[in-house]
Design an enzyme around this catalytic site. Structure first.
Site, mmCIF file in Angstrom:
data_model
loop_
_atom_site.group_PDB
_atom_site.id
_atom_site.type_symbol
_atom_site.label_atom_id
_atom_site.label_comp_id
_atom_site.label_asym_id
_atom_site.label_seq_id
_atom_site.Cartn_x
_atom_site.Cartn_y
_atom_site.Cartn_z
ATOM 1 N N TYR A 1 0.824 -1.205 0.000
ATOM 2 C CA TYR A 1 0.000 0.000 0.000
ATOM 3 C C TYR A 1 0.862 1.260 0.000
ATOM 4 O O TYR A 1 0.623 2.202 -0.768
ATOM 5 C CB TYR A 1 -0.915 -0.025 1.225
ATOM 6 C CG TYR A 1 -1.880 1.128 1.336
ATOM 7 C CD1 TYR A 1 -3.095 1.102 0.650
ATOM 8 C CD2 TYR A 1 -1.596 2.232 2.127
ATOM 9 C CE1 TYR A 1 -3.992 2.143 0.757
ATOM 10 C CE2 TYR A 1 -2.489 3.278 2.247
ATOM 11 C CZ TYR A 1 -3.685 3.238 1.558
ATOM 12 O OH TYR A 1 -4.571 4.289 1.665
ATOM 13 N N ILE B 1 -8.762 9.020 8.887
ATOM 14 C CA ILE B 1 -10.064 9.657 8.717
ATOM 15 C C ILE B 1 -11.143 8.757 9.320
ATOM 16 O O ILE B 1 -11.065 7.530 9.213
ATOM 17 C CB ILE B 1 -10.354 9.912 7.225
ATOM 18 C CG1 ILE B 1 -9.192 10.673 6.567
ATOM 19 C CG2 ILE B 1 -11.666 10.667 7.061
ATOM 20 C CD1 ILE B 1 -8.884 12.029 7.158
#
Length: 240
Positions: free
Chosen positions: A147, A180
């Site tokens: 990632y 988030i």
């Protein structure tokens, strides 16, 4: 009539917030999604935003999907490359499939979506490409070599393509969100969330709408002199 925008991964999480914010700002929005038909149908019913299903990991599917959007809504002038997946694991245990799946969506997906739209933007001498990278593409993250590598690649893509698009009126920028408060993050155990928040100087998770407002600014005419930039939105967790 407003400009047409495609948001990949645009029906859930940060992508849903971006889609809704762009619509509120006057854009005509097409929200792409890869697999969750039920979530997409609920999103469309709630927002009135058209949804389109294809995998950004498949170049031909992207070309066909974009053609359908443009037939329905008009030329696409705004692209938000938001779609992303994780296949986490320590590198010594990571499989080739875990690596390849993440690269195909999180990095190849930028090429697959941007390339079919690029010549049209050049011809019209206007375009906005916004790539949603990650704090972990800037600083790295244990257990996310795949990632982090893909998201770092997104930043290189942004900087190079910005130089090609600038004289044609196309801006290309990246946003690197920190942690988030999406459904995925909120689903982790509270103790884990607390340990994450402890690393964020502002003392809280970010909100999807805060990333969406960054996107709306970068799509605007007011941001026409900003290109090749990385907007870091992480509450001070990693300062660049």
């Amino acid at each position: 009539m407003g400009r047409v925008a495609i948001v990949t991964g645009g029906t859930r999480g940060i992508g849903a917030a971006i889609s809704k914010a762009l619509k509120a700002a006057g854009y005509i929005v097409a929200a792409n999604y890869a697999g969750n038909d039920e979530a997409a149908a609920a999103f469309s019913a709630q927002t009135g935003i058209a949804t389109y299903k294809w995998s950004v990991a498949d170049y031909d599917a992207c070309t066909q999907g974009i053609a359908k959007v443009e037939a329905d809504l008009g030329p696409v002038e705004i692209l938000v490359n938001n779609a992303g997946i994780t296949r986490d694991g320590m590198f010594h245990k990571m499989t080739r499939e875990q690596w390849s799946e993440v690269m195909a969506t999180n990095l190849d997906g930028l090429f697959n979506m941007t390339h079919p739209l690029w010549n049209g933007m050049r011809t019209r001498k206007f375009g906005r490409v916004i790539n949603i990278s990650s704090i972990n593409g800037q600083k790295g993250q244990m257990g996310q070599v795949n990632y982090s590598a893909a998201k770092a690649g997104d930043l290189g893509f942004t900087k190079a393509l910005a130089q090609e698009g600038a004289f044609k009126g196309i801006t290309v920028n990246a946003i690197c969100p920190g942690y988030i408060g999406t459904d995925m993050v909120m689903a982790v155990p509270e103790s884990v969330r607390d340990s994450i928040i402890a690393q964020i100087p502002v003392g809280r998770l970010g909100e999807p709408d805060e990333i969406a407002r960054c996107v709306v600014f970068l799509t605007s005419d007011d941001a026409g002199f900003i290109t090749g930039s990385t907007l870091t939105a992480n509450g001070g967790q990693f300062v660049v």
